[in-house]
Scaffold this active site. Structure first.
Site, PDB file in Angstrom:
ATOM      1  N   HIS A  61       0.860  -1.181   0.000  1.00  0.00           N
ATOM      2  CA  HIS A  61       0.000   0.000   0.000  1.00  0.00           C
ATOM      3  C   HIS A  61       0.898   1.233   0.000  1.00  0.00           C
ATOM      4  O   HIS A  61       2.117   1.124   0.187  1.00  0.00           O
ATOM      5  CB  HIS A  61      -0.953   0.009   1.193  1.00  0.00           C
ATOM      6  CG  HIS A  61      -0.306   0.094   2.519  1.00  0.00           C
ATOM      7  ND1 HIS A  61       0.453  -0.936   3.056  1.00  0.00           N
ATOM      8  CD2 HIS A  61      -0.262   1.093   3.447  1.00  0.00           C
ATOM      9  CE1 HIS A  61       0.907  -0.592   4.235  1.00  0.00           C
ATOM     10  NE2 HIS A  61       0.505   0.639   4.497  1.00  0.00           N
ATOM     11  N   ASP A  65       5.511   4.902   5.152  1.00  0.00           N
ATOM     12  CA  ASP A  65       6.486   3.990   5.753  1.00  0.00           C
ATOM     13  C   ASP A  65       6.688   2.720   4.940  1.00  0.00           C
ATOM     14  O   ASP A  65       7.500   1.866   5.314  1.00  0.00           O
ATOM     15  CB  ASP A  65       6.086   3.650   7.193  1.00  0.00           C
ATOM     16  CG  ASP A  65       4.695   3.052   7.315  1.00  0.00           C
ATOM     17  OD1 ASP A  65       3.771   3.572   6.673  1.00  0.00           O
ATOM     18  OD2 ASP A  65       4.522   2.074   8.065  1.00  0.00           O
ATOM     19  N   HIS A  66       5.975   2.609   3.827  1.00  0.00           N
ATOM     20  CA  HIS A  66       6.135   1.441   2.951  1.00  0.00           C
ATOM     21  C   HIS A  66       6.673   1.815   1.567  1.00  0.00           C
ATOM     22  O   HIS A  66       7.054   0.915   0.811  1.00  0.00           O
ATOM     23  CB  HIS A  66       4.804   0.700   2.805  1.00  0.00           C
ATOM     24  CG  HIS A  66       4.356   0.047   4.071  1.00  0.00           C
ATOM     25  ND1 HIS A  66       4.429  -1.309   4.290  1.00  0.00           N
ATOM     26  CD2 HIS A  66       3.844   0.570   5.208  1.00  0.00           C
ATOM     27  CE1 HIS A  66       3.981  -1.599   5.506  1.00  0.00           C
ATOM     28  NE2 HIS A  66       3.617  -0.468   6.075  1.00  0.00           N
ATOM     29  N   HIS A 268       6.229  -4.844  11.837  1.00  0.00           N
ATOM     30  CA  HIS A 268       5.617  -3.514  11.895  1.00  0.00           C
ATOM     31  C   HIS A 268       5.324  -3.105  13.343  1.00  0.00           C
ATOM     32  O   HIS A 268       4.249  -2.611  13.661  1.00  0.00           O
ATOM     33  CB  HIS A 268       4.333  -3.498  11.045  1.00  0.00           C
ATOM     34  CG  HIS A 268       3.898  -2.122  10.625  1.00  0.00           C
ATOM     35  ND1 HIS A 268       2.959  -1.397  11.323  1.00  0.00           N
ATOM     36  CD2 HIS A 268       4.272  -1.354   9.585  1.00  0.00           C
ATOM     37  CE1 HIS A 268       2.766  -0.236  10.723  1.00  0.00           C
ATOM     38  NE2 HIS A 268       3.561  -0.185   9.658  1.00  0.00           N
TER      39      HIS A 268
END
Length: 314
Positions: A61, A65-66, A268
């Site tokens: 997504h 942070d990704h 995470h």
């Protein structure tokens, strides 16, 4: 056939001094895959020696942070005179945003970058002996998880039985192992099922990205060798997990049980817990059906070799 997972980033939305934002590196034989690329991913790749020769990047997504590591990683690839194409797989409906991120530095990479949208049940990438499938996740953004699923391997060839049946050592052995019947000098036909065992399962890795507990994770792949699951919070913040579309360590373990996973990596982790992972481990291990060490919180840089389910070398 080596299959290695390297945890480049295991933090939640906010990095810590010990944990980088989300990124998972998978090396299978000569091919290198990257799942998510949070801020600083390229530095983690340097630090832990994975190299940059990634052929496919799978994005769960588009939360920062990704994905905030993507522009810098592409720039470094460009500086290194990369010519090989890069495929980036992203949830359906996010192509425009991802394209903007790819071109965030004001110029396009000099090497080909292909953006592929994927949804629940799509095969994002099909290789010779495995595929990477997308599955639905339950997050507060367009999101998917990914399952790397190897093809079944050929059954074991029973050489002793083949010789008992009169099959001469040589090319006929190979034909039988490939599934072809062979005829002997006396006219007798030997079928593969007489000398070849049942197909043996390949290996399976499932990565959820950020998600609430979701039935689709259980259905993504049967009995994964490794489930890498969102475990942002411990039980003390279960309400917060539900509000922010994340999971607790206990919920991740429940999903691992339902999926029949051999091992569970808790990913995470919220910066609220800093370096304290005892609660996550205790609560997951209270639920997870595997051995105690099979539910774990990986450190950044930890590498894990995935064996075949039957324990055989190939």
């Amino acid at each position: 056939m080596p299959l290695r997972v390297t945890f480049l980033g295991t933090a939640g939305a906010i990095p810590t001094t010990e944990r980088n934002p989300s990124a998972i590196f998978v090396a299978r034989e000569g091919e290198k895959l990257l799942f998510d690329a949070g801020e600083g991913t390229q530095r983690q790749m340097m630090r832990f020696g994975t190299g940059f020769s990634v052929s496919h990047l799978f994005v769960t997504h588009l939360h920062g942070d990704h994905v905030l590591g993507i522009p810098g990683l592409l720039q470094t690839m460009d500086f290194n005179d990369r010519e090989e194409p890069l495929a980036i797989h992203t949830p359906a409906g996010t192509r425009r945003e991802l394209k903007g991120l790819v071109n965030a530095l004001g110029n396009r990479p000099s090497f080909p970058v292909r953006i592929n949208e994927v949804g629940d049940g799509d095969v994002a990438y099909r290789a010779d002996e495995y595929e990477v499938r997308a599955f639905a996740t339950d997050h507060d953004a367009r999101s998917v998880g990914y399952a790397l699923v190897e093809d079944d391997r050929k059954g074991r060839f029973d050489r002793e039985r083949a010789e008992e049946l009169g099959v001469p050592v040589g090319p006929k052995f190979s034909k039988l192992h490939e599934g072809e019947p062979v005829e002997l000098e006396d006219g007798t036909v030997v079928d593969p099922d007489q000398v070849v065992g049942d197909p043996r399962p390949g290996r399976v890795i499932v990565y959820t990205g950020d998600t609430r507990p979701a039935a689709a994770t259980v259905e993504a792949a049967e009995e994964p060798d490794l489930l890498i699951h969102d475990a942002t919070f411990a039980d003390d913040r279960a309400d917060r997990a539900a509000e922010t579309a994340h999971s607790t360590a206990r919920q991740a373990a429940e999903i691992a049980n339902r999926a029949g996973a051999d091992r569970l990596a808790l990913m995470h982790l919220s910066s609220r817990y800093a370096g304290q992972t005892d609660a996550h481990l205790e609560q997951a291990r209270e639920v997870f059906a595997g051995d105690e060490t099979d539910a774990f919180v990986p450190d950044d840089g930890q590498a894990l070799d995935i064996p075949y389910p039957d324990g055989e070398a190939e």
